[in-house]
Design an enzyme around this catalytic site. Sequence first.
Site, PDB file in Angstrom:
ATOM      1  N   GLY A   8      24.998  25.773  50.541  1.00  0.00           N
ATOM      2  CA  GLY A   8      25.112  25.828  52.091  1.00  0.00           C
ATOM      3  C   GLY A   8      25.961  26.608  52.653  1.00  0.00           C
ATOM      4  N   LYS A  34      30.163  26.846  46.006  1.00  0.00           N
ATOM      5  CA  LYS A  34      31.019  27.483  45.454  1.00  0.00           C
ATOM      6  C   LYS A  34      31.950  28.910  46.351  1.00  0.00           C
ATOM      7  CE  LYS A  34      31.045  30.291  40.889  1.00  0.00           C
ATOM      8  NZ  LYS A  34      30.282  30.585  39.767  1.00  0.00           N
ATOM      9  N   ILE A  60      27.499  24.308  41.235  1.00  0.00           N
ATOM     10  CA  ILE A  60      26.473  22.895  40.581  1.00  0.00           C
ATOM     11  C   ILE A  60      26.706  23.149  39.306  1.00  0.00           C
ATOM     12  CG2 ILE A  60      25.073  23.063  42.540  1.00  0.00           C
ATOM     13  CD1 ILE A  60      23.497  24.951  40.646  1.00  0.00           C
ATOM     14  N   THR A  85      21.537  35.517  43.390  1.00  0.00           N
ATOM     15  CA  THR A  85      20.366  35.890  43.895  1.00  0.00           C
ATOM     16  C   THR A  85      19.749  37.400  44.022  1.00  0.00           C
ATOM     17  OG1 THR A  85      21.250  35.918  46.353  1.00  0.00           O
ATOM     18  CG2 THR A  85      20.582  33.743  45.832  1.00  0.00           C
ATOM     19  N   THR A 125      12.004  30.725  44.315  1.00  0.00           N
ATOM     20  CA  THR A 125      11.201  32.288  45.226  1.00  0.00           C
ATOM     21  C   THR A 125       9.722  32.690  44.881  1.00  0.00           C
ATOM     22  OG1 THR A 125      11.500  34.876  44.685  1.00  0.00           O
ATOM     23  CG2 THR A 125      12.509  33.178  42.895  1.00  0.00           C
ATOM     24  N   ASP A 126       9.259  33.521  45.368  1.00  0.00           N
ATOM     25  CA  ASP A 126       8.075  33.942  44.759  1.00  0.00           C
ATOM     26  C   ASP A 126       8.437  34.955  43.250  1.00  0.00           C
ATOM     27  OD1 ASP A 126       8.840  35.853  45.819  1.00  0.00           O
ATOM     28  OD2 ASP A 126       6.962  36.216  47.138  1.00  0.00           O
ATOM     29  N   GLU A 127       9.211  35.786  43.697  1.00  0.00           N
ATOM     30  CA  GLU A 127       9.323  36.596  42.515  1.00  0.00           C
ATOM     31  C   GLU A 127       9.212  35.849  41.257  1.00  0.00           C
ATOM     32  OE1 GLU A 127      12.825  38.581  42.319  1.00  0.00           O
ATOM     33  OE2 GLU A 127      12.719  38.853  44.841  1.00  0.00           O
ATOM     34  N   TYR A 149      17.142  37.723  37.218  1.00  0.00           N
ATOM     35  CA  TYR A 149      16.931  36.571  38.431  1.00  0.00           C
ATOM     36  C   TYR A 149      15.534  35.863  38.783  1.00  0.00           C
ATOM     37  CZ  TYR A 149      15.931  35.161  43.405  1.00  0.00           C
ATOM     38  OH  TYR A 149      15.612  34.726  44.444  1.00  0.00           O
ATOM     39  N   LYS A 153      15.225  31.403  37.880  1.00  0.00           N
ATOM     40  CA  LYS A 153      14.672  30.868  39.143  1.00  0.00           C
ATOM     41  C   LYS A 153      13.420  29.821  38.434  1.00  0.00           C
ATOM     42  CE  LYS A 153      15.865  30.471  42.734  1.00  0.00           C
ATOM     43  NZ  LYS A 153      16.806  29.538  43.129  1.00  0.00           N
ATOM     44  N   PRO A 204      19.954  54.115  50.667  1.00  0.00           N
ATOM     45  CA  PRO A 204      19.615  53.904  49.463  1.00  0.00           C
ATOM     46  C   PRO A 204      17.616  53.346  49.428  1.00  0.00           C
ATOM     47  CG  PRO A 204      21.306  52.225  49.554  1.00  0.00           C
ATOM     48  CD  PRO A 204      20.846  52.970  50.800  1.00  0.00           C
ATOM     49  N   GLY A 274      12.672  48.227  36.301  1.00  0.00           N
ATOM     50  CA  GLY A 274      11.987  47.334  35.744  1.00  0.00           C
ATOM     51  C   GLY A 274      11.476  46.615  37.787  1.00  0.00           C
ATOM     52  N   HIS A 275      11.442  47.163  38.211  1.00  0.00           N
ATOM     53  CA  HIS A 275      11.127  46.975  40.101  1.00  0.00           C
ATOM     54  C   HIS A 275       9.878  46.937  40.578  1.00  0.00           C
ATOM     55  CE1 HIS A 275      12.130  48.657  44.262  1.00  0.00           C
ATOM     56  NE2 HIS A 275      11.586  47.662  44.036  1.00  0.00           N
TER      57      HIS A 275
HETATM   58  P1  NAD Z   1      22.908  33.650  49.103  1.00  0.00           P
HETATM   59  O1  NAD Z   1      22.909  34.767  47.651  1.00  0.00           O
HETATM   60  O2  NAD Z   1      22.735  34.428  50.708  1.00  0.00           O
HETATM   61  O3  NAD Z   1      23.695  32.436  48.987  1.00  0.00           O
HETATM   62  C1  NAD Z   1      23.847  31.937  47.799  1.00  0.00           C
HETATM   63  C2  NAD Z   1      24.892  30.349  47.905  1.00  0.00           C
HETATM   64  O4  NAD Z   1      25.045  30.018  46.656  1.00  0.00           O
HETATM   65  C3  NAD Z   1      26.180  31.412  48.274  1.00  0.00           C
HETATM   66  O5  NAD Z   1      26.762  30.296  49.357  1.00  0.00           O
HETATM   67  C4  NAD Z   1      27.139  30.576  46.951  1.00  0.00           C
HETATM   68  O6  NAD Z   1      28.314  30.753  47.259  1.00  0.00           O
HETATM   69  C5  NAD Z   1      26.010  29.945  46.597  1.00  0.00           C
HETATM   70  N1  NAD Z   1      26.582  29.883  44.832  1.00  0.00           N
HETATM   71  C6  NAD Z   1      26.139  30.114  43.714  1.00  0.00           C
HETATM   72  N2  NAD Z   1      26.449  29.984  43.219  1.00  0.00           N
HETATM   73  C7  NAD Z   1      26.962  28.332  42.570  1.00  0.00           C
HETATM   74  C8  NAD Z   1      27.265  27.559  41.978  1.00  0.00           C
HETATM   75  N3  NAD Z   1      27.339  27.871  40.839  1.00  0.00           N
HETATM   76  N4  NAD Z   1      27.794  26.312  42.576  1.00  0.00           N
HETATM   77  C9  NAD Z   1      27.246  26.527  44.037  1.00  0.00           C
HETATM   78  N5  NAD Z   1      27.574  26.715  45.021  1.00  0.00           N
HETATM   79  C10 NAD Z   1      26.593  28.113  43.919  1.00  0.00           C
HETATM   80  O7  NAD Z   1      21.679  33.350  48.261  1.00  0.00           O
HETATM   81  P2  NAD Z   1      20.377  32.906  49.675  1.00  0.00           P
HETATM   82  O8  NAD Z   1      19.628  34.148  49.791  1.00  0.00           O
HETATM   83  O9  NAD Z   1      20.533  32.168  50.405  1.00  0.00           O
HETATM   84  O10 NAD Z   1      19.129  32.298  48.765  1.00  0.00           O
HETATM   85  C11 NAD Z   1      18.970  30.573  48.904  1.00  0.00           C
HETATM   86  C12 NAD Z   1      17.956  30.244  47.535  1.00  0.00           C
HETATM   87  O11 NAD Z   1      17.137  30.123  48.369  1.00  0.00           O
HETATM   88  C13 NAD Z   1      17.880  30.855  46.497  1.00  0.00           C
HETATM   89  O12 NAD Z   1      17.852  29.777  45.640  1.00  0.00           O
HETATM   90  C14 NAD Z   1      16.877  31.812  46.453  1.00  0.00           C
HETATM   91  O13 NAD Z   1      16.328  31.997  44.627  1.00  0.00           O
HETATM   92  C15 NAD Z   1      16.337  31.335  47.382  1.00  0.00           C
HETATM   93  N6  NAD Z   1      15.384  32.420  48.040  1.00  0.00           N
HETATM   94  C16 NAD Z   1      15.889  33.330  48.597  1.00  0.00           C
HETATM   95  C17 NAD Z   1      15.037  34.071  49.152  1.00  0.00           C
HETATM   96  C18 NAD Z   1      15.965  35.888  50.151  1.00  0.00           C
HETATM   97  O14 NAD Z   1      15.111  37.056  50.507  1.00  0.00           O
HETATM   98  N7  NAD Z   1      17.254  35.451  50.404  1.00  0.00           N
HETATM   99  C19 NAD Z   1      13.622  34.174  48.849  1.00  0.00           C
HETATM  100  C20 NAD Z   1      13.066  33.142  48.443  1.00  0.00           C
HETATM  101  C21 NAD Z   1      13.978  32.587  47.938  1.00  0.00           C
HETATM  102  P1  TYD Z   2      15.967  42.891  47.969  1.00  0.00           P
HETATM  103  O1  TYD Z   2      16.380  43.029  49.568  1.00  0.00           O
HETATM  104  O2  TYD Z   2      17.131  44.082  47.103  1.00  0.00           O
HETATM  105  O3  TYD Z   2      15.290  41.687  47.537  1.00  0.00           O
HETATM  106  P2  TYD Z   2      14.631  41.615  45.810  1.00  0.00           P
HETATM  107  O4  TYD Z   2      14.432  42.652  44.884  1.00  0.00           O
HETATM  108  O5  TYD Z   2      14.592  40.618  46.191  1.00  0.00           O
HETATM  109  O6  TYD Z   2      12.134  41.638  46.641  1.00  0.00           O
HETATM  110  O7  TYD Z   2      15.194  44.314  48.040  1.00  0.00           O
HETATM  111  C1  TYD Z   2      14.032  44.764  48.667  1.00  0.00           C
HETATM  112  C2  TYD Z   2      13.273  45.489  48.641  1.00  0.00           C
HETATM  113  O8  TYD Z   2      13.912  46.107  48.828  1.00  0.00           O
HETATM  114  C3  TYD Z   2      12.646  45.753  46.882  1.00  0.00           C
HETATM  115  O9  TYD Z   2      11.630  46.291  46.533  1.00  0.00           O
HETATM  116  C4  TYD Z   2      14.336  46.662  46.420  1.00  0.00           C
HETATM  117  C5  TYD Z   2      14.411  47.495  47.670  1.00  0.00           C
HETATM  118  N1  TYD Z   2      15.828  48.175  47.809  1.00  0.00           N
HETATM  119  C6  TYD Z   2      15.829  49.397  47.556  1.00  0.00           C
HETATM  120  O10 TYD Z   2      14.693  50.734  47.871  1.00  0.00           O
HETATM  121  N2  TYD Z   2      17.061  49.579  47.980  1.00  0.00           N
HETATM  122  C7  TYD Z   2      17.912  49.003  48.665  1.00  0.00           C
HETATM  123  O11 TYD Z   2      19.519  49.289  47.930  1.00  0.00           O
HETATM  124  C8  TYD Z   2      17.853  47.330  47.884  1.00  0.00           C
HETATM  125  C9  TYD Z   2      18.976  46.730  48.292  1.00  0.00           C
HETATM  126  C10 TYD Z   2      16.659  47.439  47.905  1.00  0.00           C
END
Ligand code: NAD
Ligand code: TYD
Length: 338
Positions: A8, A34, A60, A85, A125-127, A149, A153, A204, A274-275
Amino acid sequence: MKILITGGAGFIGLNFINYTLKHHPGDEIICFDKLTYAADSTAVKRLADEKKITFVQGDIADAAAVGRLFCAEKFDAVVNFAAETHVDRSIKFPAEFVRSNVTGVQVLLDMCLKYGVLRFHQISTDEVYGSAAKMPFDESAALVPTSVYAASKAAADLIALSYFKTHNLEVTVERSSNNYGAYQHPEKLIPLAISRALGGQKIPLYGTGENRRCWLYITDHCRATDMLLRRGRAGEIYNISAESEKTNIEVVRAILAKLNMPDNLISFVKDRAGHDLQYTIDSSKIKNELNWRDETDFDSGLGQTVDWYLNNRARLHEITSSAQYKEYFKDIYGGELF
Ligand code: NAD
Ligand code: TYD
């Protein structure tokens, strides 16, 4: 409802805590995090100081620490956001991803069984579906993750769903597309581009910048998670995405336009290994079952996001000027941007 929100202190978790405080003021929130580099410890500690939530720092994947927490508090539900993440980091440091994203989820699920917590919502995640070809993926699509990653998931999703089948734990899994909004760490594309543009630095873009993502505004996501927590069907997976697919170069150009900065700040760098080209998912299920809709169009969501970072420049600067961030940046982008 007494809810344990793990992770959170991160981007989506913090927004979800704020959403829940606003829409369900009678709920009790315990945040367990954490506090990795990605967390906003100041924001979460402020909420705890204001007595809006209880905050406990912990991992966790540490069964003893999680056990103590579950023994001390009787939760009605667990919502798990905690995870490593960032795809780029998972390429370089895979071990932490398996520990937090897989072992951590198994520990939480076991504690739910041991301490009689009935409801578990896993944020995925959709990934996990891998790169889409033509048709959007629905929830029954095959899992073809391409990064550690995404693979970690996917493993967690399957483990969580197995606790529904084997133990009748009321598990739901949600898979959302890329989120954007307040509190996201500037390692991810949108806050990275904003922070670099504000500093007049090169931004970048991997490869040709033509990879595509569907951008979901954070508040739309939080509303979906809230609906799923309260009304989602146990044992089910729900996709969540908005109708705003953009190429990365379109996203960065839109940010630069909002900041009145020139396009020549864009710098094409070596592609990510692997993009994935694009993720396209079908969110009909949550729309049909729960009447969820994405309400924020990309232009307005991006405007709100840029404004938030402008109003929080000091925090952005604190992160990006830290030695840890600079080292990370060099590690990922090499000398290309210096
Ligand atoms: P984030 O990286 O901003 O935050 C993750 C949080 O988890 C941090 O506060 C970190 O301290 C905590 N954490 C990490 N490892 C931990 C552990 N072992 N124990 C306790 N806490 C821990 O991530 P986010 O973008 O907020 O993503 C949250 C969730 O949503 C993730 O599960 C991610 O896979 C999912 N998600 C994110 C996106 C996105 O675009 N950001 C999209 C789809 C799904
Ligand atoms: P990102 O925000 O890392 O999310 P995800 O890889 O989980 O989709 O990246 C979003 C898109 O942007 C992805 O196609 C990778 C690209 N990207 C760049 O081109 N340059 C960067 O420096 C980063 C961090 C991401």
